[in-house]
Write a protein that holds these residues in place. Sequence first.
Motif, mmCIF file in Angstrom:
data_model
loop_
_atom_site.group_PDB
_atom_site.id
_atom_site.type_symbol
_atom_site.label_atom_id
_atom_site.label_comp_id
_atom_site.label_asym_id
_atom_site.label_seq_id
_atom_site.Cartn_x
_atom_site.Cartn_y
_atom_site.Cartn_z
ATOM 1 N N SER A 140 42.956 5.643 50.719
ATOM 2 C CA SER A 140 42.792 6.435 49.497
ATOM 3 C C SER A 140 43.112 5.609 48.260
ATOM 4 C CB SER A 140 43.649 7.700 49.559
ATOM 5 O OG SER A 140 44.963 7.443 49.167
ATOM 6 N N ARG A 141 44.105 4.745 48.363
ATOM 7 C CA ARG A 141 44.426 3.831 47.262
ATOM 8 C C ARG A 141 44.953 2.544 47.877
ATOM 9 N NH1 ARG A 141 43.084 7.890 45.027
ATOM 10 N NH2 ARG A 141 43.639 8.724 42.978
ATOM 11 N N ALA A 142 44.677 1.434 47.212
ATOM 12 C CA ALA A 142 45.247 0.161 47.649
ATOM 13 C C ALA A 142 45.480 -0.718 46.443
ATOM 14 C CB ALA A 142 44.325 -0.527 48.651
ATOM 15 N N VAL A 157 49.865 -2.898 48.990
ATOM 16 C CA VAL A 157 50.322 -1.533 49.250
ATOM 17 C C VAL A 157 49.071 -0.722 49.550
ATOM 18 C CG1 VAL A 157 51.502 0.467 48.287
ATOM 19 C CG2 VAL A 157 52.224 -1.843 47.635
ATOM 20 N N PHE A 159 47.570 3.041 50.776
ATOM 21 C CA PHE A 159 47.773 4.470 51.054
ATOM 22 C C PHE A 159 46.642 4.956 51.955
ATOM 23 C CE2 PHE A 159 50.084 5.449 46.768
ATOM 24 C CZ PHE A 159 51.140 4.652 47.174
ATOM 25 N N LEU A 160 47.020 5.614 53.043
ATOM 26 C CA LEU A 160 46.016 6.057 54.013
ATOM 27 C C LEU A 160 45.952 7.572 54.103
ATOM 28 C CD1 LEU A 160 46.962 3.698 56.988
ATOM 29 C CD2 LEU A 160 45.262 3.290 55.216
ATOM 30 N N ASP A 161 44.755 8.060 54.361
ATOM 31 C CA ASP A 161 44.545 9.461 54.727
ATOM 32 C C ASP A 161 44.017 9.447 56.154
ATOM 33 O OD1 ASP A 161 45.235 10.135 52.207
ATOM 34 O OD2 ASP A 161 43.238 10.779 51.548
ATOM 35 N N PRO A 173 45.714 19.435 59.190
ATOM 36 C CA PRO A 173 45.305 18.858 57.914
ATOM 37 C C PRO A 173 45.453 17.328 57.932
ATOM 38 C CG PRO A 173 47.495 19.809 57.747
ATOM 39 C CD PRO A 173 47.003 20.130 59.122
ATOM 40 N N PRO A 174 44.790 16.676 56.982
ATOM 41 C CA PRO A 174 44.918 15.224 56.919
ATOM 42 C C PRO A 174 46.375 14.799 56.681
ATOM 43 C CG PRO A 174 43.466 16.037 55.168
ATOM 44 C CD PRO A 174 43.884 17.209 55.954
ATOM 45 N N ALA A 176 49.173 11.864 55.407
ATOM 46 C CA ALA A 176 49.330 10.717 54.512
ATOM 47 C C ALA A 176 50.166 9.635 55.193
ATOM 48 C CB ALA A 176 50.011 11.160 53.227
ATOM 49 N N GLN A 178 51.695 5.512 54.289
ATOM 50 C CA GLN A 178 51.790 4.426 53.308
ATOM 51 C C GLN A 178 52.235 3.145 54.016
ATOM 52 O OE1 GLN A 178 51.562 7.974 52.145
ATOM 53 N NE2 GLN A 178 53.758 7.649 52.228
ATOM 54 N N VAL A 180 52.913 -1.211 53.800
ATOM 55 C CA VAL A 180 52.985 -2.494 53.106
ATOM 56 C C VAL A 180 52.391 -3.523 54.067
ATOM 57 C CG1 VAL A 180 54.479 -4.260 52.128
ATOM 58 C CG2 VAL A 180 55.025 -1.854 51.782
ATOM 59 N N ALA A 197 55.690 0.390 57.526
ATOM 60 C CA ALA A 197 55.565 1.695 56.878
ATOM 61 C C ALA A 197 56.425 1.688 55.617
ATOM 62 C CB ALA A 197 56.021 2.793 57.823
ATOM 63 N N ALA A 198 55.833 2.120 54.498
ATOM 64 C CA ALA A 198 56.584 2.102 53.229
ATOM 65 C C ALA A 198 57.402 3.367 53.092
ATOM 66 C CB ALA A 198 55.633 1.970 52.055
#
Lengths: 198, 177
Positions: A140-142, A157, A159-161, A173-174, A176, A178, A180, A197-198
Amino acid sequence: MSVDQSTTPRRPPIPRKKKPARRSMLPALKRIAALGWPLAVALALLLAGLATADWADRRSAAAPSSNRALLDKGDTAKVIADVSGAVARVFTYAYTDPAATERAAATVLTGRAASQYASLFGQVKAQAPVQQLALTTKVSRAGLSRLTRDGRTAVLVVFLDQTATRKGKAAGPPIAAQLVVTARHDDHGWRISDLRAA
Amino acid sequence: MTALAGTVRTTRWLRPAGYVLIAAAAVYLVVSLWAVIRADAGAGDDLAGRRDELTRTAVRQITQLNTVDPQRADLDLAHWLEISTGPFHDALKQDMAAARATFAKQNAPARGRVTALAVTALDADAGEATVIASVRVFLSTPGAGTEQRKRYQVGMERAGGGWKVKTLTALAPGGRS
């Protein structure tokens, strides 16, 4: 007596041996002395040079510019895209085609990351065939926190869904996650060398 | 005589060798000094310095925004207003009363810790930046503590000589934010 006579003349050779030794020692010392000051100066300069080189290393490692993240725009975009793709691939799993995930893991993971991945993902792999599990991971974000000056090591860094399906139906549900991620660049491109894992 | 001649010959050969060594060592020293100067010149890379300053500020402020002590919630809230700007500042101000009431009800202090952060965009000239951050919040409830994991996309803006939080978006999985 004759034995005595034979022993006494034998003694003098010891001091006689010393004399030529002293004669050759003196020029040898002179030789070293003659070479001495240039050698001493060269040695002093060399030591100063080594100390300065070490100083330069420490200084350049501490400089903000030693981290190329965001400064080299093209490299930053490339490593984010490549590593995001790699992470999504290795954390996407279909019980119908486990080989695809294993292939991705084999090509993309290196060093410590391989065992870290096994412990992070082992459970999914163990349960997948029984529960007919499939896991889809999207980034979702990197962002890039660190890129070394040589462009060979990066810390990101990510971020995964994650969406799991059981027998083709959404299992909740999905989720989250995170991470590193440390990546290294080799002949095959960017490969993940550390996962945390962050 | 032969030995002496040999010595003289060796010395004659060694002395220039000594000078060569001096020259080589001097060249090495100069190269090292040049490396120090270059390392220094690299530090003049403005964007790198600003990125690192932004990173430090963002870590500090996101930590503060995830830390509340109900005992002194008013102080914390006042501080949040100080480190925020724009829409986030306005929203905080608007929710002030509600937030105060919420904090009054809970008696567990929350302590945030930024576990990962990356600057994803930085426009130093415009004074605008975006960072993403992963945060763990520890709630020290009596008896046992709990840990929450959060992740944010944070818009930062340069205001009043430093960076401030302009937008704070919790990134929920599945694109719901």
